[in-house]
Design a protein around this motif. Structure first.
Motif, short mmCIF file in Angstrom:
data_model
loop_
_atom_site.label_atom_id
_atom_site.label_comp_id
_atom_site.label_asym_id
_atom_site.label_seq_id
_atom_site.Cartn_x
_atom_site.Cartn_y
_atom_site.Cartn_z
N ASP A 1 0.83 -1.20 0.00
CA ASP A 1 0.00 0.00 0.00
C ASP A 1 0.87 1.25 0.00
O ASP A 1 1.92 1.30 0.65
CB ASP A 1 -0.90 0.04 1.24
CG ASP A 1 -2.13 -0.83 1.12
OD1 ASP A 1 -2.41 -1.30 0.01
OD2 ASP A 1 -2.81 -1.03 2.14
N ASP A 2 0.43 2.28 -0.71
CA ASP A 2 1.03 3.61 -0.58
C ASP A 2 0.28 4.33 0.52
O ASP A 2 -0.95 4.44 0.48
CB ASP A 2 0.92 4.39 -1.89
CG ASP A 2 1.92 3.91 -2.93
OD1 ASP A 2 3.08 3.67 -2.54
OD2 ASP A 2 1.54 3.76 -4.10
N ALA B 1 0.42 11.20 -4.63
CA ALA B 1 -0.92 10.61 -4.65
C ALA B 1 -1.12 9.82 -5.94
O ALA B 1 -0.42 10.04 -6.94
CB ALA B 1 -1.96 11.72 -4.52
N PRO B 2 -2.07 8.87 -5.95
CA PRO B 2 -3.04 8.58 -4.89
C PRO B 2 -2.48 7.64 -3.84
O PRO B 2 -1.50 6.92 -4.07
CB PRO B 2 -4.18 7.91 -5.67
CG PRO B 2 -3.47 7.20 -6.79
CD PRO B 2 -2.35 8.10 -7.18
N TYR B 3 -3.14 7.64 -2.68
CA TYR B 3 -2.73 6.80 -1.56
C TYR B 3 -3.80 5.75 -1.27
O TYR B 3 -4.99 6.05 -1.30
CB TYR B 3 -2.51 7.66 -0.31
CG TYR B 3 -1.46 8.72 -0.50
CD1 TYR B 3 -0.10 8.40 -0.46
CD2 TYR B 3 -1.81 10.04 -0.74
CE1 TYR B 3 0.87 9.37 -0.65
CE2 TYR B 3 -0.85 11.02 -0.93
CZ TYR B 3 0.48 10.67 -0.89
OH TYR B 3 1.45 11.63 -1.08
N ASP B 4 -3.34 4.56 -0.99
CA ASP B 4 -4.27 3.50 -0.59
C ASP B 4 -4.77 3.71 0.83
O ASP B 4 -5.89 3.32 1.16
CB ASP B 4 -3.57 2.14 -0.69
CG ASP B 4 -3.07 1.85 -2.08
OD1 ASP B 4 -3.91 1.72 -2.99
OD2 ASP B 4 -1.84 1.80 -2.27
N GLN C 1 -7.02 12.77 -2.62
CA GLN C 1 -5.78 12.05 -2.82
C GLN C 1 -5.89 10.55 -2.51
O GLN C 1 -4.91 9.82 -2.61
CB GLN C 1 -4.67 12.68 -1.97
CG GLN C 1 -4.26 14.06 -2.46
CD GLN C 1 -3.36 14.82 -1.52
OE1 GLN C 1 -2.52 14.23 -0.86
NE2 GLN C 1 -3.53 16.13 -1.46
N ALA D 1 -6.89 6.71 -3.27
CA ALA D 1 -7.09 5.81 -4.40
C ALA D 1 -8.56 5.38 -4.43
O ALA D 1 -9.28 5.51 -3.43
CB ALA D 1 -6.18 4.60 -4.27
N PRO D 2 -9.04 4.88 -5.57
CA PRO D 2 -10.47 4.52 -5.69
C PRO D 2 -10.95 3.55 -4.61
O PRO D 2 -12.11 3.61 -4.21
CB PRO D 2 -10.55 3.89 -7.08
CG PRO D 2 -9.45 4.56 -7.85
CD PRO D 2 -8.34 4.76 -6.87
N ASP D 3 -10.10 2.67 -4.14
CA ASP D 3 -10.49 1.76 -3.06
C ASP D 3 -9.76 2.11 -1.76
O ASP D 3 -9.54 1.25 -0.91
CB ASP D 3 -10.20 0.31 -3.44
CG ASP D 3 -8.73 0.08 -3.78
OD1 ASP D 3 -7.99 1.08 -3.92
OD2 ASP D 3 -8.32 -1.09 -3.91
N GLY D 4 -9.40 3.39 -1.62
CA GLY D 4 -8.60 3.81 -0.48
C GLY D 4 -9.41 3.97 0.80
O GLY D 4 -10.65 3.86 0.82
N ALA E 1 -13.25 5.95 -0.07
CA ALA E 1 -13.16 6.93 -1.16
C ALA E 1 -14.54 7.36 -1.64
O ALA E 1 -14.71 8.48 -2.12
CB ALA E 1 -12.35 6.34 -2.31
#
Length: 244
Positions: free
Chosen positions: A78-79, A143-146, A164, A166-169, A188
């Motif tokens: 993960d970020d 970005a993006p970040y998990d 910032q 992520a789509p599933d963050g 998100a």
């Protein structure tokens, strides 16, 4: 007692039913690995389950850090962005879970940024990025970040941080103000889950950091906030009350 043994005892107590704040193997193993004494000036207190003060900010107790990390649910690769780097301990634990190069942290107080960088390097995590930023604005360059973890309270999740994700963050923050705060996870898509009461200092705006020449919030603004809070508790909507 050797630090490694103290770490084992610390995590054992956090996993025990009496506290039960460490639930996953990932968080437990990471906290058993990170040398907390590298982040706390007083080595005797490094493994006590209590918060400490450093340069005007609070160093989270191990149990509070564990609660945040468990709600964040980080996974390898993960970020991650940490808003409120502090002394660097939480970013170090995250580095053990997701990898050092995947952890980014910001803090609004420049001396804390220098301390966090030094502590992380001394502890063996020099690749964790720590920058001096207004936390509400995040760190858009990476970005993006998990996962985004905010170690300060806000009434609402800052828009820049949500943008910032992520789509599933997943964004985790203490939501609320004063004594009315709840540890909240925000997806998100805006879906929220709550995870019990917490007590954190508010997320600072530029100019409010420790050592700043002046605060952004003026005395007048403080008085206005106090007045609004008093009105909200005494029925200000009643037109028969003369507020003059």
């Amino acid at each position: 007692m050797e630090p490694a043994a103290l770490r084992e005892d610390m995590v054992d107590s956090l996993e025990h039913d009496a506290k039960s704040v460490v639930d996953t193997d990932a968080v437990g193993l990471a906290m058993r690995t990170v040398p907390r004494e590298a982040f706390v000036d007083d080595e005797r207190r490094a493994y006590a389950d209590q918060s400490l003060e450093h340069r005007g900010t609070r160093v989270l107790s191990p149990s509070t850090a564990a609660r945040l990390l468990e709600v964040l649910e980080p996974e390898p690769g993960d970020d991650v962005l940490v808003v409120g780097a502090g002394v660097g301990y939480t970013p170090a634990v995250l580095a053990e879970i997701v990898g050092s190069r995947s952890v980014h942290a910001v803090d609004i107080t420049r001396p804390l940024v220098h301390d966090a960088r030094r502590n992380l390097a001394d502890a063996g995590y020099p690749e964790v990025l720590v920058d001096c930023r207004d936390g509400a604005r995040g760190l858009p360059e990476y970005a993006p970040y998990d996962r985004i973890l905010v170690e300060a309270a806000a009434v609402d999740p800052p828009r820049a941080l949500r943008d910032q994700l992520a789509p599933d963050g997943r964004l985790v923050l203490p939501r609320g103000h004063g004594p009315r705060q709840t540890l909240t996870a925000v997806a998100a898509d805006g879906t929220e889950t709550t995870h019990g009461p917490v007590a954190f200092q508010p997320l600072l705006a530029d100019g409010e950091q420790a050592g700043a020449i002046e605060r952004n919030r003026t005395a007048r603004e403080d008085a206005e906030r106090a007045a609004r809070a008093a009105q909200s508790q005494t029925g200000w909507e009643q037109d028969w009350i003369e507020w003059d």
